[in-house]
Design an enzyme around this catalytic site. Structure first.
Site, mmCIF file in Angstrom:
data_model
loop_
_atom_site.group_PDB
_atom_site.id
_atom_site.type_symbol
_atom_site.label_atom_id
_atom_site.label_comp_id
_atom_site.label_asym_id
_atom_site.label_seq_id
_atom_site.Cartn_x
_atom_site.Cartn_y
_atom_site.Cartn_z
ATOM 1 N N HIS A 66 18.407 42.335 55.728
ATOM 2 C CA HIS A 66 18.510 42.790 54.343
ATOM 3 C C HIS A 66 17.124 43.157 53.832
ATOM 4 O O HIS A 66 16.136 42.501 54.164
ATOM 5 C CB HIS A 66 19.132 41.703 53.467
ATOM 6 C CG HIS A 66 20.498 41.291 53.926
ATOM 7 N ND1 HIS A 66 21.613 42.046 53.684
ATOM 8 C CD2 HIS A 66 20.919 40.225 54.653
ATOM 9 C CE1 HIS A 66 22.666 41.450 54.215
ATOM 10 N NE2 HIS A 66 22.263 40.346 54.816
ATOM 11 N N ALA A 111 17.629 21.624 69.351
ATOM 12 C CA ALA A 111 18.491 21.542 68.174
ATOM 13 C C ALA A 111 17.697 21.786 66.900
ATOM 14 O O ALA A 111 16.564 21.326 66.756
ATOM 15 C CB ALA A 111 19.171 20.177 68.118
#
Length: 148
Positions: A66, A111
Site C-alpha cells: 500500500h 517463531a
C-alpha cells in the site's frame, strides 16, 4: 476442499483450517507441505510454496504493498509482489513474510519473525526484522532411535 481454494495444491499437502486468502488463484502449494491453522495469505500476487515446507500456525504471507501517500492509499491504489518459500523451508508460528521476499530451501525461520528481506538456503533466521544467525549444520540433525 483446498484444491478448490488455491491454484495448485500438491499431493499429500495439507491446510489446517481456518485458512484465509484474498483470491486463492495466486497460491501454489507443493507436495507434502503443511500450512498450520489460522494462516493468512494475501495473494494479490503469486505466493509459491515449495515441497515439504512447513508453515507454522497464525503465519501471514502478505503480497500487497500500500502507498505511504495517504491520498493514493485512500483511492485504493496498491501494487503487489511475489512471495517464494523454498522446498523444505520451515516457518515457525506467527511468522510474517512481506511482499517480494524469497525464503531459501531448507531454511528455518524462528517463531514471531518478520521477514523483510530474502533469506538464503540452509540457514536459521530469526527476529524483527528477520536476520540470518547461522548456517544449518550436521549438528542440527536428529538421529532417532529406531526399533529393529
Amino acid at each position: 476442499m483446498a484444491k478448490a481454494i488455491v491454484k495448485e495444491f500438491g499431493e499429500n499437502a495439507n491446510i489446517i483450517p481456518p485458512f484465509t486468502c484474498d483470491y486463492g488463484c495466486n497460491v501454489k502449494v507443493g507436495d507434502n507441505t503443511v500450512i498450520n491453522h489460522s494462516g493468512v495469505f494475501l495473494d494479490t500476487n503469486e505466493i509459491n510454496i515449495g515441497k515439504h515446507a512447513l508453515i507454522g500456525p497464525k503465519s501471514g504471507l502478505y503480497g500487497a504493498i500500500h502507498p505511504f501517500d495517504v491520498e493514493a492509499r485512500n483511492e485504493g491504489i496498491e501494487k503487489a509482489k511475489t512471495i517464494n518459500i523454498g522446498d523444505g523451508a520451515w516457518l515457525g508460528g506467527k511468522v510474517i513474510v512481506v511482499p517480494g521476499v524469497s525464503i531459501g530451501k531448507h531454511s528455518v525461520i524462528g517463531a514471531g519473525s518478520v521477514v523483510t528481506k530474502d533469506i538464503p538456503d540452509d540457514v536459521v533466521a530469526v527476529g524483527n526484522p528477520c536476520r540470518v544467525i547461522r548456517k544449518i549444520t550436521e549438528d542440527d540433525k536428529i538421529n532417532p532411535i529406531r526399533k529393529k
